[in-house]
Write a protein that holds these residues in place. Structure first.
Motif, mmCIF file in Angstrom:
data_model
loop_
_atom_site.group_PDB
_atom_site.id
_atom_site.type_symbol
_atom_site.label_atom_id
_atom_site.label_comp_id
_atom_site.label_asym_id
_atom_site.label_seq_id
_atom_site.Cartn_x
_atom_site.Cartn_y
_atom_site.Cartn_z
ATOM 1 N N GLY A 1 0.873 -1.264 -0.091
ATOM 2 C CA GLY A 1 -0.031 0.164 0.099
ATOM 3 C C GLY A 1 0.810 1.173 0.047
ATOM 4 N N TYR A 2 0.336 2.170 -0.467
ATOM 5 C CA TYR A 2 0.888 3.688 -0.382
ATOM 6 C C TYR A 2 0.360 4.519 0.678
ATOM 7 C CZ TYR A 2 1.968 8.312 -1.872
ATOM 8 O OH TYR A 2 2.590 9.726 -2.016
ATOM 9 N N GLY A 3 1.114 5.334 1.427
ATOM 10 C CA GLY A 3 0.434 6.045 2.591
ATOM 11 C C GLY A 3 1.358 7.187 2.856
ATOM 12 N N LEU A 4 0.939 8.042 3.909
ATOM 13 C CA LEU A 4 1.879 8.844 4.531
ATOM 14 C C LEU A 4 1.987 8.859 5.860
ATOM 15 C CD1 LEU A 4 -0.374 11.943 2.967
ATOM 16 C CD2 LEU A 4 1.911 11.236 2.327
ATOM 17 N N VAL A 5 3.343 9.322 6.481
ATOM 18 C CA VAL A 5 3.618 9.080 7.725
ATOM 19 C C VAL A 5 3.744 10.631 8.162
ATOM 20 C CG1 VAL A 5 5.732 8.719 9.217
ATOM 21 C CG2 VAL A 5 4.955 7.056 7.470
ATOM 22 N N VAL A 6 3.231 11.047 9.380
ATOM 23 C CA VAL A 6 3.061 12.295 9.639
ATOM 24 C C VAL A 6 3.750 12.551 11.003
ATOM 25 C CG1 VAL A 6 0.924 13.037 8.266
ATOM 26 C CG2 VAL A 6 0.928 12.161 10.699
ATOM 27 N N GLY A 7 4.096 13.639 11.676
ATOM 28 C CA GLY A 7 4.537 13.887 12.768
ATOM 29 C C GLY A 7 6.014 13.903 12.929
ATOM 30 N N LEU A 8 6.810 13.887 11.702
ATOM 31 C CA LEU A 8 8.179 13.881 11.672
ATOM 32 C C LEU A 8 8.814 15.315 12.313
ATOM 33 C CD1 LEU A 8 8.663 11.840 8.477
ATOM 34 C CD2 LEU A 8 8.526 10.866 10.799
ATOM 35 N N ASN A 9 9.890 15.204 12.873
ATOM 36 C CA ASN A 9 10.580 16.581 13.415
ATOM 37 C C ASN A 9 11.473 17.060 12.184
ATOM 38 O OD1 ASN A 9 11.298 18.270 15.226
ATOM 39 N ND2 ASN A 9 12.861 17.197 16.142
ATOM 40 N N GLY A 10 10.706 17.456 11.170
ATOM 41 C CA GLY A 10 11.542 18.167 10.337
ATOM 42 C C GLY A 10 12.211 17.328 9.301
ATOM 43 N N THR A 11 12.248 15.949 9.275
ATOM 44 C CA THR A 11 12.918 15.188 8.728
ATOM 45 C C THR A 11 12.257 14.419 7.636
ATOM 46 O OG1 THR A 11 12.291 13.270 10.238
ATOM 47 C CG2 THR A 11 14.397 14.455 10.587
ATOM 48 N N GLY A 12 10.923 15.031 7.197
ATOM 49 C CA GLY A 12 10.320 14.371 6.085
ATOM 50 C C GLY A 12 10.786 14.783 4.788
ATOM 51 N N ASP A 13 9.933 14.733 3.893
ATOM 52 C CA ASP A 13 10.413 14.803 2.409
ATOM 53 C C ASP A 13 10.093 16.209 2.245
ATOM 54 O OD1 ASP A 13 10.152 12.106 1.956
ATOM 55 O OD2 ASP A 13 8.013 12.064 1.067
ATOM 56 N N SER A 14 10.995 16.828 1.331
ATOM 57 C CA SER A 14 11.146 18.310 0.764
ATOM 58 C C SER A 14 10.254 18.229 -0.141
ATOM 59 C CB SER A 14 12.515 18.620 0.502
ATOM 60 O OG SER A 14 13.144 17.966 -0.353
ATOM 61 N N ARG B 1 -10.258 15.012 1.833
ATOM 62 C CA ARG B 1 -11.074 14.126 2.098
ATOM 63 C C ARG B 1 -11.549 14.187 3.532
ATOM 64 N NH1 ARG B 1 -7.407 10.662 -0.691
ATOM 65 N NH2 ARG B 1 -6.343 10.107 1.608
ATOM 66 N N LEU B 2 -10.637 14.974 4.421
ATOM 67 C CA LEU B 2 -10.847 15.266 5.751
ATOM 68 C C LEU B 2 -11.679 16.593 5.875
ATOM 69 C CD1 LEU B 2 -7.620 14.160 7.518
ATOM 70 C CD2 LEU B 2 -9.684 12.772 7.312
ATOM 71 N N GLY B 3 -12.207 17.041 4.784
ATOM 72 C CA GLY B 3 -12.994 18.356 4.767
ATOM 73 C C GLY B 3 -12.249 19.629 4.958
ATOM 74 N N VAL B 4 -10.975 19.768 4.516
ATOM 75 C CA VAL B 4 -10.351 20.852 4.434
ATOM 76 C C VAL B 4 -10.307 21.497 2.970
ATOM 77 C CG1 VAL B 4 -7.987 22.164 4.557
ATOM 78 C CG2 VAL B 4 -8.515 19.972 6.199
ATOM 79 N N GLY B 5 -10.579 22.722 2.913
ATOM 80 C CA GLY B 5 -10.838 23.377 1.468
ATOM 81 C C GLY B 5 -9.835 23.209 0.528
ATOM 82 N N ASN B 6 -10.169 23.548 -0.645
ATOM 83 C CA ASN B 6 -9.098 23.207 -1.821
ATOM 84 C C ASN B 6 -7.727 24.074 -1.707
ATOM 85 O OD1 ASN B 6 -7.897 22.798 -4.140
ATOM 86 N ND2 ASN B 6 -9.473 23.768 -5.614
ATOM 87 N N LEU B 7 -6.624 23.367 -1.750
ATOM 88 C CA LEU B 7 -5.354 23.688 -1.259
ATOM 89 C C LEU B 7 -4.473 23.877 -2.556
ATOM 90 C CD1 LEU B 7 -4.429 21.807 1.986
ATOM 91 C CD2 LEU B 7 -5.647 24.125 1.954
ATOM 92 N N SER B 8 -5.232 23.749 -3.881
ATOM 93 C CA SER B 8 -4.389 23.955 -5.025
ATOM 94 C C SER B 8 -3.753 25.023 -5.370
ATOM 95 C CB SER B 8 -5.256 23.255 -6.303
ATOM 96 O OG SER B 8 -6.246 24.396 -6.303
ATOM 97 N N GLU C 1 -2.430 17.152 -0.116
ATOM 98 C CA GLU C 1 -3.817 17.741 -0.449
ATOM 99 C C GLU C 1 -5.033 16.648 -0.634
ATOM 100 O OE1 GLU C 1 -2.674 19.265 -4.324
ATOM 101 O OE2 GLU C 1 -1.306 20.962 -3.468
ATOM 102 N N GLY C 2 -4.767 15.469 -1.150
ATOM 103 C CA GLY C 2 -5.866 14.642 -1.258
ATOM 104 C C GLY C 2 -6.314 14.173 -0.003
#
Length: 369
Positions: A43-56, A73-80, A68-69
Motif C-alpha cells: 500500500g501507499y501512505g503518509l507518515v506524519v509527525g516527523l521532526n523536520g525530517t520528512g520529504d522536501s 477527504r478530511l473536509g479541508v478546503g481546496n489547497l491547490s 492535498e488529497g
C-alpha cells in the motif's frame, strides 16, 4: 588457535556429524501443503509527525499531492492554489505478509519504507493505509506509530547514521479486513510440496504415509509433489495433523557448499572422490616499498626542495612442497582426514576442492555462495 588447526577442527566436526546415522524427520519439516502459504500485501501512505525530517516537497511532488488529497477527504478546503511548506510528512510504501487462514480482525505486522527524500521516519505515525493483494482487492488496513531501529544526526560539518532510519516496522500495525477463502473440507486430496525436490525422498514420504494411513493413500507425482487422499469434511485437519508428524529419512545429493567470504566449507555425507594426489606449498615473492624523503641542508641551498627517493626490497621464500594421496571412493571421514593431514587454511582448502572438481575427481555439486 592457529588457522590450520581451527580449519581441521571444523572439518573434523563436520565429518563426525555426517558420519552419524541420518535421523528421521517429520514430514512437516521437509514439505509444505500446497495452497497453504502467505500472500504479499502492499500500500501507499503518509507518515506524519516527523521532526523536520520528512520529504522536501520541492523534490517530492507526489508527497504534496497526497497531502492535498488527504486534507480534502478530511473536509479541508481546496489547497491547490496554496504552496504547502511542511517538512513533517513523508510518503511511504507499506508492505505486509498476510498469513494463511488469517481471519477478519486479526493483527499483522507491517514494514514502512520511505519513498521520497526523507532523512528519518523516527517519531512518525502512519495514517490509514489500505493494503492490497496482487488481485487489487484490499485485504488489510494499516495505521499507527512506527518504530525505527536506526538513527541519523548531523551538524554543519559532520553527520552520523546508524542503521537505516528510513525503514520502520509497526508491530500488529494492520488489521485484516478481508479473508482468503480456502475450504479444506471440499478437497478430496491435497498435495505436499518438498522443500528440496528429490525422487528418493518423495518415494519414501509416499511409502511412509501409506504404511501409517493405509495403502493407496499417497503417491509421488514428481520429485517435489506427493498427492495425498483426504477423508473430507471435518476429518481433514486432524488427518493432515497425523500425516505431517509421520517421520521419514530424507535423501540428499552429494554437495560441497563454500562461502568464500567467511571461509566456511560444508561437505555432504555422500561426497566421494577418485584417487588423487594433492600438494600444498610453493614460491612466495614479497615486494616492499619504503620511500624516503631527502631534504637538502638549509646552509647549502636555501631554495632547495625535498625529493622522494624510492627504496624497494625484494625477498623470495620457497616452501617445501609435499603430496598427500587421497584414496579413491573414500568416505567423508577419510576425505577430511586427508585434507587435515596437509595442514591447510580455509582459503587453501577451497582452492584444492575447486581443483579436484576441475580434475573430474570430485563426484559432487560444488556450490560457491
Amino acid at each position: 588457535m592457529r588457522k590450520p588447526a581451527l580449519m581441521a577442527a571444523i572439518l573434523g566436526a563436520l565429518a563426525c556429524l555426517a558420519g552419524a546415522v541420518a535421523a528421521d524427520v517429520r514430514i512437516k519439516d521437509i514439505a509444505t501443503v500446497e495452497g497453504v502459504r502467505e500472500n504479499q500485501l502492499v500500500g501507499y501512505g503518509l507518515v506524519v509527525g516527523l521532526n523536520g525530517t520528512g520529504d522536501s516537497l520541492r523534490n517530492s511532488p507526489f508527497t504534496e499531492k497526497s497531502i492535498e488529497g488527504m486534507l480534502e477527504r478530511l473536509g479541508v478546503g481546496n489547497l491547490s492554489d496554496d504552496r504547502i511548506q511542511t517538512q513533517n510528512t513523508a510518503a511511504v510504501m507499506v508492505t505486509a505478509m498476510l498469513p494463511p487462514f488469517a481471519r477478519r480482525g486479526s493483527p499483522i505486522d507491517v514494514v514502512v519504507s520511505s519513498l521520497g527524500d526523507a532523512t528519518s521516519l523516527r517519531g512518525g505515525t502512519l495514517i490509514v493505509t489500505p493494503l492490497t493483494g496482487a488481485d487489487g482487492q484490499v485485504y488489510a488496513v494499516a495505521q499507527g506509530p512506527i518504530a525505527v531501529a536506526g538513527y541519523a544526526a548531523q551538524g554543519n560539518a559532520a553527520s552520523i547514521t546508524e542503521g537505516v532510519p528510513t525503514v520502520a516496522r509497526i508491530e500488529n500495525g494492520a488489521t485484516v479486513e478481508n479473508e482468503v477463502s480456502f475450504n479444506f473440507g471440499s478437497l478430496t486430496s491435497v498435495r505436499l510440496n518438498l522443500r528440496n525436490p528429490d525422487f528418493t525422498t518423495a518415494t519414501r514420504v509416499a511409502e511412509a504415509i501409506n504404511q501409517q494411513m493405509g495403502p493407496g493413500t499417497a503417491s509421488a507425482l514428481d520429485p517435489s509433489t506427493i498427492e495425498v487422499s483426504t477423508p473430507g469434511k471435518a476429518q481433514t485437519p486432524p488427518f493432515l495433523a497425523d500425516v505431517e508428524n509421520i517421520r521419514v529419512q530424507p535423501d540428499s545429493t552429494a554437495k560441497v557448499v563454500i562461502d568464500a567470504r567467511s571461509g566456511t566449507i560444508v561437505i555432504g555425507a555422500e561426497v566421494r572422490i577418485d584417487k588423487v594426489a594433492v600438494s600444498q606449498g610453493g614460491l612466495t615473492v614479497m615486494v616492499r616499498e619504503d620511500p624516503e624523503v631527502s631534504q637538502p641542508p638549509a646552509e647549502i641551498n636555501i631554495g632547495g626542495t625535498a625529493v622522494v627517493v624510492p627504496r624497494t626490497s625484494v625477498g623470495v621464500e620457497e616452501k617445501e612442497t609435499h603430496f598427500t594421496i587421497l584414496e579413491g571412493d573414500v568416505s567423508l571421514q577419510r576425505l577430511v582426514d586427508g585434507l587435515n593431514a596437509i595442514g591447510l587454511t580455509a582459503t587453501q582448502t577451497i582452492s584444492i576442492l575447486q581443483a579436484i572438481k576441475a580434475a573430474g575427481a570430485l563426484h559432487a555439486d560444488l556450490e560457491i555462495i
